[in-house]
Design a protein around this motif. Structure first.
Motif, PDB file in Angstrom:
ATOM      1  N   GLU A   1      18.406   2.590  -4.946  1.00 32.47           N
ATOM      2  CA  GLU A   1      17.881   3.156  -6.382  1.00 32.47           C
ATOM      3  C   GLU A   1      16.543   3.932  -6.204  1.00 32.47           C
ATOM      4  OE1 GLU A   1      18.631  -0.446  -9.640  1.00 32.47           O
ATOM      5  OE2 GLU A   1      17.629  -0.787  -7.955  1.00 32.47           O
ATOM      6  N   VAL A   2      16.698   5.175  -6.818  1.00 39.97           N
ATOM      7  CA  VAL A   2      15.439   6.043  -6.768  1.00 39.97           C
ATOM      8  C   VAL A   2      14.161   5.566  -7.591  1.00 39.97           C
ATOM      9  CG1 VAL A   2      14.705   8.075  -6.895  1.00 39.97           C
ATOM     10  CG2 VAL A   2      16.879   7.794  -6.016  1.00 39.97           C
ATOM     11  N   GLY A   3      12.985   5.672  -6.979  1.00 42.12           N
ATOM     12  CA  GLY A   3      11.971   5.046  -7.630  1.00 42.12           C
ATOM     13  C   GLY A   3      10.608   5.796  -7.019  1.00 42.12           C
ATOM     14  N   TYR A   4       9.476   4.930  -6.674  1.00 41.05           N
ATOM     15  CA  TYR A   4       8.448   5.280  -6.302  1.00 41.05           C
ATOM     16  C   TYR A   4       8.087   4.197  -4.990  1.00 41.05           C
ATOM     17  CZ  TYR A   4       7.762   8.063 -10.495  1.00 41.05           C
ATOM     18  OH  TYR A   4       7.994   9.078 -11.385  1.00 41.05           O
ATOM     19  N   HIS A   5       7.268   4.661  -4.277  1.00 41.68           N
ATOM     20  CA  HIS A   5       6.379   3.570  -3.286  1.00 41.68           C
ATOM     21  C   HIS A   5       4.917   3.726  -3.816  1.00 41.68           C
ATOM     22  CE1 HIS A   5       9.026   2.975   0.399  1.00 41.68           C
ATOM     23  NE2 HIS A   5       9.667   2.648  -0.494  1.00 41.68           N
ATOM     24  N   VAL A   6       4.237   2.358  -3.781  1.00 37.82           N
ATOM     25  CA  VAL A   6       2.944   2.220  -4.450  1.00 37.82           C
ATOM     26  C   VAL A   6       1.971   2.301  -3.337  1.00 37.82           C
ATOM     27  CG1 VAL A   6       1.423   0.900  -5.742  1.00 37.82           C
ATOM     28  CG2 VAL A   6       4.009   1.024  -6.426  1.00 37.82           C
ATOM     29  N   LEU A   7       1.017   3.262  -3.315  1.00 33.88           N
ATOM     30  CA  LEU A   7      -0.027   3.415  -2.279  1.00 33.88           C
ATOM     31  C   LEU A   7      -1.355   2.917  -2.940  1.00 33.88           C
ATOM     32  CD1 LEU A   7       0.580   6.863  -0.200  1.00 33.88           C
ATOM     33  CD2 LEU A   7       1.242   4.309   0.092  1.00 33.88           C
ATOM     34  N   THR A   8      -1.733   1.945  -2.378  1.00 32.51           N
ATOM     35  CA  THR A   8      -3.144   1.444  -2.940  1.00 32.51           C
ATOM     36  C   THR A   8      -4.307   1.287  -1.745  1.00 32.51           C
ATOM     37  OG1 THR A   8      -1.777  -0.161  -4.355  1.00 32.51           O
ATOM     38  CG2 THR A   8      -4.272  -0.458  -4.124  1.00 32.51           C
ATOM     39  N   PRO A   9      -5.221   1.941  -1.728  1.00 29.52           N
ATOM     40  CA  PRO A   9      -6.405   1.801  -0.843  1.00 29.52           C
ATOM     41  C   PRO A   9      -6.863   0.428  -0.805  1.00 29.52           C
ATOM     42  CG  PRO A   9      -6.727   3.880  -2.329  1.00 29.52           C
ATOM     43  CD  PRO A   9      -5.677   2.850  -2.952  1.00 29.52           C
ATOM     44  N   PHE A  10      -7.115  -0.061   0.371  1.00 31.23           N
ATOM     45  CA  PHE A  10      -7.440  -1.384   0.597  1.00 31.23           C
ATOM     46  C   PHE A  10      -8.840  -1.132   1.459  1.00 31.23           C
ATOM     47  CE2 PHE A  10      -7.725  -5.207   3.013  1.00 31.23           C
ATOM     48  CZ  PHE A  10      -7.387  -6.343   1.894  1.00 31.23           C
ATOM     49  N   VAL A  11     -10.109  -1.628   0.511  1.00 34.59           N
ATOM     50  CA  VAL A  11     -11.265  -1.373   1.320  1.00 34.59           C
ATOM     51  C   VAL A  11     -11.815  -2.523   1.940  1.00 34.59           C
ATOM     52  CG1 VAL A  11     -13.522  -0.824   0.664  1.00 34.59           C
ATOM     53  CG2 VAL A  11     -11.895  -0.281  -0.789  1.00 34.59           C
ATOM     54  N   LEU A  12     -11.830  -2.200   3.164  1.00 35.15           N
ATOM     55  CA  LEU A  12     -12.289  -3.399   4.239  1.00 35.15           C
ATOM     56  C   LEU A  12     -13.665  -3.935   4.085  1.00 35.15           C
ATOM     57  CD1 LEU A  12     -10.741  -1.518   7.657  1.00 35.15           C
ATOM     58  CD2 LEU A  12      -9.657  -3.247   5.833  1.00 35.15           C
ATOM     59  N   ASP A  13     -14.124  -4.839   4.755  1.00 36.83           N
ATOM     60  CA  ASP A  13     -15.540  -5.478   4.460  1.00 36.83           C
ATOM     61  C   ASP A  13     -16.416  -4.518   5.007  1.00 36.83           C
ATOM     62  OD1 ASP A  13     -14.672  -7.692   3.273  1.00 36.83           O
ATOM     63  OD2 ASP A  13     -14.483  -8.781   5.244  1.00 36.83           O
ATOM     64  N   ASP A  14     -16.330  -3.322   5.983  1.00 37.59           N
ATOM     65  CA  ASP A  14     -17.236  -2.560   6.407  1.00 37.59           C
ATOM     66  C   ASP A  14     -16.978  -1.143   5.746  1.00 37.59           C
ATOM     67  OD1 ASP A  14     -14.700  -1.353   7.219  1.00 37.59           O
ATOM     68  OD2 ASP A  14     -15.345  -1.585   9.413  1.00 37.59           O
ATOM     69  N   GLY A  15     -16.352  -1.269   4.860  1.00 34.31           N
ATOM     70  CA  GLY A  15     -16.470   0.220   3.874  1.00 34.31           C
ATOM     71  C   GLY A  15     -15.242   0.893   4.013  1.00 34.31           C
ATOM     72  N   ARG A  16     -14.803   0.869   5.166  1.00 33.67           N
ATOM     73  CA  ARG A  16     -13.471   1.719   5.551  1.00 33.67           C
ATOM     74  C   ARG A  16     -12.445   1.445   4.895  1.00 33.67           C
ATOM     75  NH1 ARG A  16     -13.262   1.672  12.071  1.00 33.67           N
ATOM     76  NH2 ARG A  16     -13.219  -0.776  11.576  1.00 33.67           N
ATOM     77  N   VAL A  17     -11.310   2.271   4.811  1.00 26.60           N
ATOM     78  CA  VAL A  17     -10.433   2.180   3.909  1.00 26.60           C
ATOM     79  C   VAL A  17      -9.023   2.037   4.845  1.00 26.60           C
ATOM     80  CG1 VAL A  17      -8.792   3.110   2.096  1.00 26.60           C
ATOM     81  CG2 VAL A  17     -11.312   3.365   1.958  1.00 26.60           C
ATOM     82  N   LEU A  18      -7.935   1.295   4.417  1.00 23.64           N
ATOM     83  CA  LEU A  18      -6.622   1.285   4.847  1.00 23.64           C
ATOM     84  C   LEU A  18      -5.524   1.412   4.014  1.00 23.64           C
ATOM     85  CD1 LEU A  18      -4.666   0.467   7.489  1.00 23.64           C
ATOM     86  CD2 LEU A  18      -4.856  -2.050   6.465  1.00 23.64           C
ATOM     87  N   VAL A  19      -4.739   2.434   4.107  1.00 23.63           N
ATOM     88  CA  VAL A  19      -3.765   2.583   3.006  1.00 23.63           C
ATOM     89  C   VAL A  19      -2.725   1.710   3.226  1.00 23.63           C
ATOM     90  CG1 VAL A  19      -2.127   4.595   2.403  1.00 23.63           C
ATOM     91  CG2 VAL A  19      -4.257   5.228   3.412  1.00 23.63           C
TER      92      VAL A  19
END
Length: 263
Positions: A98-116
């Motif tokens: 089935e066609v849809g979307y993948h959800v991308l949410t920024p995950f903010v680490l404790d040091d302020g950097r971001v993991l997608v």
């Protein structure tokens, strides 16, 4: 006897034959290399999925490309989800096609950097120009676990990176693109979330990749090599048939003259 091989038709046929042989051999080796790549990738996936999770920061950093041997490696990260800057990836399918979307949410680490973080798949229920409704992730500080993936590219995925899409919609998952959008340090690559499980089963977590099927590439390689061996055999058969047909025609042509001369 074989002077017909110097005719235009046979010269062209011979040249085509000579060109087909190395071409088919190369195609066979191309399929062989694809087979070897598939086997090696399956090994990487199997080893990565079996390994114990490690901190994401130990395998990736801002602007860093994911190493091949680290693909699908299970990693963990501690921080919180930034749903205000969430995006969706268009035209993605679930396990049922089935066609849809993948959800991308920024995950903010404790040091302020971001993991997608790719939180999974949701259906495309509304118009593609409208931003879909997305179930919220875990609130507050949490630990997320997922499979480490390399940034997507058009060359590797075949997906065209279309520009001018509706707000907060993308075609490819790219940490570099996210870094420019967020104005923050973003770890290279991204992860496919495996834990914690979403409430209500949505977004639908992406299943483990198939890593037991080696595909048909070896069979295709053997087929190409058999074809390359069959081409000269076919050429010889055609030459002999042509020689036989010409000899029969010559006999048939002289037979009436002989009969006339005897009368």
């Amino acid at each position: 006897m074989y002077r017909f091989l110097l005719t235009r038709q046979w010269v062209i046929l011979t040249l085509v034959t000579l060109a087909l042989i190395p071409t088919m051999i190369k195609l066979g080796y191309w399929q062989l290399h694809r087979h070897e790549h598939k086997v090696a990738l399956n090994t990487v996936i199997s080893d990565s999925l079996a390994a114990k999770p490690v901190p994401a920061e130990s395998l990736t950093a801002p602007g860093q490309r994911i190493k091949h041997d680290d693909l699908y490696r299970r990693v963990t990260a501690k921080g919180h989800f930034d749903t205000a800057h969430e995006e969706v990836v268009r035209r993605r399918t679930n396990s049922d096609g089935e066609v849809g979307y993948h959800v991308l949410t920024p995950f903010v680490l404790d040091d302020g950097r971001v993991l997608v973080v790719n939180r999974g798949w949701i259906p495309a229920d509304g118009a593609q120009t409208a931003y879909p409704k997305i179930p919220a992730p875990a609130q507050g500080e949490t630990t997320v676990t997922g499979r480490l993936m390399a940034d997507e590219t058009t060359a590797d995925s075949g997906i065209k990176n279309v520009q001018g899409l509706p707000d907060r919609q993308v075609m490819l998952i790219s940490s570099e693109q996210e870094a420019r959008r967020l104005g923050k340090q973003v770890l290279g690559g991204y992860i496919e979330q495996t834990a914690p499980e979403p409430k209500g089963g949505s977004p639908e977590l992406i299943p483990d990749p198939e890593h037991s099927d080696i595909g048909p590439h070896m069979a295709y390689a053997i087929q190409w090599w058999l074809f390359s061996a069959g081409v000269p055999v076919g050429w010889v058969i055609l030459v002999r048939r042509e020689r036989r047909d010409r000899a029969s025609a010559a006999v048939a042509e002289t037979a009436p003259k002989t009969a006339t001369a005897s009368v």
